[in-house]
Each structure stands twice: as structure tokens, then as C-alpha cells.
Design a protein around this motif. Sequence first.
Motif, PDB file in Angstrom:
ATOM      1  N   ARG A 177       8.980  19.331 -22.588  1.00 42.45           N
ATOM      2  CA  ARG A 177      10.098  18.470 -22.965  1.00 42.45           C
ATOM      3  C   ARG A 177      11.020  19.167 -23.965  1.00 42.45           C
ATOM      4  NH1 ARG A 177       7.316  13.172 -25.018  1.00 42.45           N
ATOM      5  NH2 ARG A 177       5.868  14.715 -25.874  1.00 42.45           N
ATOM      6  N   LYS A 178      12.297  18.868 -23.854  1.00 40.43           N
ATOM      7  CA  LYS A 178      13.317  19.558 -24.639  1.00 40.43           C
ATOM      8  C   LYS A 178      13.509  18.909 -26.004  1.00 40.43           C
ATOM      9  CE  LYS A 178      18.135  21.133 -24.184  1.00 40.43           C
ATOM     10  NZ  LYS A 178      19.267  21.253 -23.230  1.00 40.43           N
ATOM     11  N   LEU A 179      13.405  19.748 -27.052  1.00 41.70           N
ATOM     12  CA  LEU A 179      13.639  19.303 -28.420  1.00 41.70           C
ATOM     13  C   LEU A 179      15.036  19.672 -28.908  1.00 41.70           C
ATOM     14  CD1 LEU A 179      10.435  20.060 -30.560  1.00 41.70           C
ATOM     15  CD2 LEU A 179      11.719  17.907 -30.502  1.00 41.70           C
ATOM     16  N   SER A 180      15.533  20.812 -28.441  1.00 36.21           N
ATOM     17  CA  SER A 180      16.801  21.316 -28.974  1.00 36.21           C
ATOM     18  C   SER A 180      17.518  22.143 -27.925  1.00 36.21           C
ATOM     19  CB  SER A 180      16.540  22.172 -30.220  1.00 36.21           C
ATOM     20  OG  SER A 180      17.721  22.799 -30.672  1.00 36.21           O
ATOM     21  N   GLY A 181      18.835  22.094 -27.966  1.00 39.03           N
ATOM     22  CA  GLY A 181      19.671  22.922 -27.108  1.00 39.03           C
ATOM     23  C   GLY A 181      20.656  23.708 -27.944  1.00 39.03           C
TER      24      GLY A 181
ATOM     25  N   PRO B 298      15.274  11.930 -19.620  1.00 36.72           N
ATOM     26  CA  PRO B 298      13.831  11.641 -19.568  1.00 36.72           C
ATOM     27  C   PRO B 298      12.943  12.832 -19.890  1.00 36.72           C
ATOM     28  CG  PRO B 298      14.964  10.710 -17.669  1.00 36.72           C
ATOM     29  CD  PRO B 298      15.950  11.593 -18.372  1.00 36.72           C
ATOM     30  N   ARG B 299      13.435  14.048 -19.686  1.00 34.39           N
ATOM     31  CA  ARG B 299      12.618  15.227 -19.955  1.00 34.39           C
ATOM     32  C   ARG B 299      12.814  15.775 -21.359  1.00 34.39           C
ATOM     33  NH1 ARG B 299      10.081  17.523 -15.804  1.00 34.39           N
ATOM     34  NH2 ARG B 299      10.069  19.554 -16.805  1.00 34.39           N
ATOM     35  N   ALA B 300      13.451  14.982 -22.213  1.00 39.15           N
ATOM     36  CA  ALA B 300      13.655  15.374 -23.607  1.00 39.15           C
ATOM     37  C   ALA B 300      12.703  14.602 -24.513  1.00 39.15           C
ATOM     38  CB  ALA B 300      15.105  15.126 -24.019  1.00 39.15           C
ATOM     39  N   CYS B 301      12.621  15.017 -25.756  1.00 39.07           N
ATOM     40  CA  CYS B 301      11.809  14.307 -26.749  1.00 39.07           C
ATOM     41  C   CYS B 301      12.407  14.581 -28.123  1.00 39.07           C
ATOM     42  CB  CYS B 301      10.348  14.757 -26.695  1.00 39.07           C
ATOM     43  SG  CYS B 301      10.094  16.504 -27.105  1.00 39.07           S
ATOM     44  N   SER B 302      11.890  13.915 -29.132  1.00 37.17           N
ATOM     45  CA  SER B 302      12.351  14.131 -30.498  1.00 37.17           C
ATOM     46  C   SER B 302      11.156  14.347 -31.408  1.00 37.17           C
ATOM     47  CB  SER B 302      13.178  12.935 -30.994  1.00 37.17           C
ATOM     48  OG  SER B 302      12.349  11.805 -31.194  1.00 37.17           O
ATOM     49  N   LEU B 303      11.408  14.899 -32.573  1.00 33.97           N
ATOM     50  CA  LEU B 303      10.328  15.117 -33.536  1.00 33.97           C
ATOM     51  C   LEU B 303       9.692  13.796 -33.949  1.00 33.97           C
ATOM     52  CD1 LEU B 303      11.923  17.901 -35.783  1.00 33.97           C
ATOM     53  CD2 LEU B 303      10.096  18.155 -34.090  1.00 33.97           C
ATOM     54  N   ARG B 304      10.499  12.765 -34.085  1.00 28.66           N
ATOM     55  CA  ARG B 304       9.947  11.464 -34.474  1.00 28.66           C
ATOM     56  C   ARG B 304       9.001  10.912 -33.421  1.00 28.66           C
ATOM     57  NH1 ARG B 304      13.952   6.489 -35.203  1.00 28.66           N
ATOM     58  NH2 ARG B 304      13.921   6.719 -32.943  1.00 28.66           N
ATOM     59  N   THR B 305       9.355  11.054 -32.141  1.00 34.86           N
ATOM     60  CA  THR B 305       8.480  10.521 -31.096  1.00 34.86           C
ATOM     61  C   THR B 305       7.195  11.346 -30.986  1.00 34.86           C
ATOM     62  OG1 THR B 305       9.651  11.807 -29.401  1.00 34.86           O
ATOM     63  CG2 THR B 305      10.386   9.548 -29.774  1.00 34.86           C
TER      64      THR B 305
ATOM     65  N   PRO C 233       9.481   9.433 -39.029  1.00 35.49           N
ATOM     66  CA  PRO C 233      10.738  10.173 -39.193  1.00 35.49           C
ATOM     67  C   PRO C 233      10.511  11.523 -39.867  1.00 35.49           C
ATOM     68  CG  PRO C 233      10.969   7.908 -39.954  1.00 35.49           C
ATOM     69  CD  PRO C 233       9.504   8.139 -39.746  1.00 35.49           C
ATOM     70  N   VAL C 234      11.422  12.440 -39.590  1.00 34.75           N
ATOM     71  CA  VAL C 234      11.413  13.772 -40.187  1.00 34.75           C
ATOM     72  C   VAL C 234      12.703  13.946 -40.974  1.00 34.75           C
ATOM     73  CG1 VAL C 234      11.463  16.253 -39.681  1.00 34.75           C
ATOM     74  CG2 VAL C 234       9.971  14.737 -38.361  1.00 34.75           C
ATOM     75  N   GLY C 235      12.618  14.548 -42.141  1.00 41.14           N
ATOM     76  CA  GLY C 235      13.794  14.731 -42.985  1.00 41.14           C
ATOM     77  C   GLY C 235      14.796  15.698 -42.363  1.00 41.14           C
ATOM     78  N   ARG C 236      15.958  15.190 -42.017  1.00 40.82           N
ATOM     79  CA  ARG C 236      16.967  16.043 -41.385  1.00 40.82           C
ATOM     80  C   ARG C 236      17.562  17.038 -42.382  1.00 40.82           C
ATOM     81  NH1 ARG C 236      21.597  12.946 -38.807  1.00 40.82           N
ATOM     82  NH2 ARG C 236      21.632  11.976 -40.860  1.00 40.82           N
ATOM     83  N   VAL C 237      17.823  16.574 -43.606  1.00 39.66           N
ATOM     84  CA  VAL C 237      18.439  17.449 -44.606  1.00 39.66           C
ATOM     85  C   VAL C 237      17.527  18.629 -44.915  1.00 39.66           C
ATOM     86  CG1 VAL C 237      19.232  17.610 -46.995  1.00 39.66           C
ATOM     87  CG2 VAL C 237      19.872  15.630 -45.608  1.00 39.66           C
ATOM     88  N   SER C 238      16.258  18.363 -45.148  1.00 39.50           N
ATOM     89  CA  SER C 238      15.335  19.452 -45.474  1.00 39.50           C
ATOM     90  C   SER C 238      15.157  20.398 -44.288  1.00 39.50           C
ATOM     91  CB  SER C 238      13.986  18.889 -45.922  1.00 39.50           C
ATOM     92  OG  SER C 238      13.410  18.072 -44.911  1.00 39.50           O
ATOM     93  N   LEU C 239      15.130  19.864 -43.072  1.00 40.79           N
ATOM     94  CA  LEU C 239      14.999  20.703 -41.877  1.00 40.79           C
ATOM     95  C   LEU C 239      16.212  21.612 -41.739  1.00 40.79           C
ATOM     96  CD1 LEU C 239      13.301  21.240 -39.253  1.00 40.79           C
ATOM     97  CD2 LEU C 239      14.798  19.584 -38.138  1.00 40.79           C
ATOM     98  N   LEU C 240      17.407  21.058 -41.890  1.00 35.60           N
ATOM     99  CA  LEU C 240      18.627  21.849 -41.765  1.00 35.60           C
ATOM    100  C   LEU C 240      18.722  22.874 -42.886  1.00 35.60           C
ATOM    101  CD1 LEU C 240      21.254  22.492 -40.350  1.00 35.60           C
ATOM    102  CD2 LEU C 240      22.340  20.613 -41.611  1.00 35.60           C
ATOM    103  N   ARG C 241      18.375  22.480 -44.097  1.00 34.99           N
ATOM    104  CA  ARG C 241      18.424  23.415 -45.224  1.00 34.99           C
ATOM    105  C   ARG C 241      17.496  24.607 -44.980  1.00 34.99           C
ATOM    106  NH1 ARG C 241      16.652  20.236 -49.134  1.00 34.99           N
ATOM    107  NH2 ARG C 241      18.696  19.404 -49.678  1.00 34.99           N
ATOM    108  N   GLU C 242      16.287  24.331 -44.501  1.00 31.17           N
ATOM    109  CA  GLU C 242      15.323  25.408 -44.246  1.00 31.17           C
ATOM    110  C   GLU C 242      15.837  26.336 -43.146  1.00 31.17           C
ATOM    111  OE1 GLU C 242      10.675  26.013 -42.782  1.00 31.17           O
ATOM    112  OE2 GLU C 242      11.342  24.041 -43.538  1.00 31.17           O
ATOM    113  N   PHE C 243      16.394  25.748 -42.088  1.00 31.94           N
ATOM    114  CA  PHE C 243      16.906  26.583 -40.998  1.00 31.94           C
ATOM    115  C   PHE C 243      18.072  27.447 -41.459  1.00 31.94           C
ATOM    116  CE2 PHE C 243      20.203  27.134 -37.764  1.00 31.94           C
ATOM    117  CZ  PHE C 243      19.542  28.024 -36.934  1.00 31.94           C
TER     118      PHE C 243
END
Length: 312
Positions: free
Chosen positions: A175-179, A211-218, A223-233
Motif C-alpha cells: 500500500r502507498k504511503l507517499s508519492g 483503495p491501495r493507499a494507506c496512512s501512518l495513522r491507519t 495520529p503521528v506528529g506532522r510537524v516533527s516528521l517534516l522537520r526531521e525529513f
Amino acid sequence: MKSKLLALLRSQEDRISGETLRYRLNTSRVTIWNHIQKLQSLGYQIEASGKGYRLVSSPDTPYPFEFPDREDQIHYYPSIDSTMATAKQMARNGCPHFSVVIAEEQTRGKGRLKRTWFSDPGGLYFTIVLRPEIPVTQVMRYPFAASVVLCRTIRNAAGIDATIKWPNDILFGERKLSGMLCEMEAETEQVSFVNIGIGINVNNDPTPREPRACSLRTILGHPVGRVSLLREFLDAFDMTIQRLHPEAIMEEWKSASATLGKRVRIVTPQQATEGKAIDIDSNGNLVIEQENHHLETVFYGDCFEIPTENAR
């Protein structure tokens, strides 16, 4: 001022007085109060009393002041047509290297091969403007570096076995997390700018339309912190391209690949190619071994794994 004020509030579990804030920030108490009110209007829950201020909670919104080391590079929009379109215009107007356009919502988000990228609330949607001094032939090193760093960041942040599907989708299982989307402009074979657009399914639910996608939360159930994830990346990607080692990037890409060793079908508007994905070359092109053992180098296209029972 907001980033410094937030840093001070976050450094204290108890209240911090307006006088202390005024002294530490070298400003007036009126200015402090004005910034407190602005932060409250943006969703920051800040308790105010005669004893001072206390930060209770913060919205998980990637405002520029949440990135104090690169605040001037961050351009946040509640809603725009496309981060890629905005970033392209900014790049043509001379914006600095590593400018980042972030949108809470895209009304015309762009995916690969002219598809629409749906931008449901809770995801991360951004484009980075790069200005590497390289010839056009080397440009694909940068999106491959971005996919490697993003895969590593997601693995570290979420503790999951994320993988990379050629060329640069991030998967969990199948399943796709990111494009990711890459665009560039050049002058006389020298790159003028490279824009890398990324969409990450973080706390949204993409399955009704994908339907073939997914998210970190699912995946994780919370939930996952978006700000901290983006900052780290951003920090890791910036460091990686400052001392870019293409061979090391390609080796890490291969080790995280969900494509190599599989039978695949690569589809472009002109044709479809099938075979076993056996390697990527130094520019990120996929090398496929066809049934007659002929090696075909594929430069772009949609990559689909052929189920074992359907492989010929």
C-alpha cells in the motif's frame, strides 16, 4: 519572535511571567501579549493569568515559526491550487535554494503523469525548491535522495518497515504511503532549479478514493506528529544533499527497494514493458531483464508488480 516565544514556553512546565518573557526576548510586555493572542488565534492553547503564561497544547500545523532554523525558507498556505505550481513560480522569480512550499489543502494537487494528487486534511503536502549546480544528466539523483531520506525518516518516526517502489513511491506492504513528483528547468544543459513535490499520507484516510493507499495513522492506530516528521525529513534531506554521494544513495535505495527482484510491468502513454527488475543504474533508471534475457533500461513510467501466478 513567535518561534522564540514558543521555545521559551515549551521549556517551562509551569507558568513563565510576562516580565521574564519581556526580558528574555528583549521586547515589551505589550508585544508579548500581542504575539500570545496571535498564537491563540492559530490554535495554540495558552493559559494566561496574573502569574504568567503556560502553553497547554499546540496545533500540529507546519507554520513557518515551527521551523526556527529555516523559518525564512518555509511558505505555508492553508489552501492553494498546487504546491508545485506555486513553487515553480517562486523558483522562476528567484527564490533561494531549499525554499519549501507547504499547503494544508491543494485544490489542484499534481501527481505523476498528469494525475491529480488528492489532498485530504491531515496529510503533508509540500514542494522543495533546489538549485544544485549540476548538468541535466544528474538531476535524478535528487529525487532518489529524497525518497531514500523519506523512507528512512518514516521508518525512524513510525517504527515500520517502509520500502521504496521505483522510482520513488513509499510503501507499507503493497500500500502507498507517499508519492513524489520532480520537475526542473534548465539553461544550456545546466539546471536552473529542481522542484521536488511530496505528498505523505500521515493522519488522513486516502482509501475512499485510493483503495491501495494507506496512512501512518491507519497503520499505527494513532495520529503521528506532522510537524516533527517534516522537520526531521527536511533536516536530514538538507544534510544529505549538502554532501551528496550518489553511489551511497543508490545503494541505500536498493536495500530499501520493493521493486528489485520482482516481475514488473512498466506502463507509459506509449507502451508497456514487462520483465524482472534486476537493477537501477547510476541515474536511477530501472534495468529490466525480459524473457529473452534482453536487458531493457526504463527511464520513466508507472510500475506495477506482476503477481507470481500471472507471471509468464
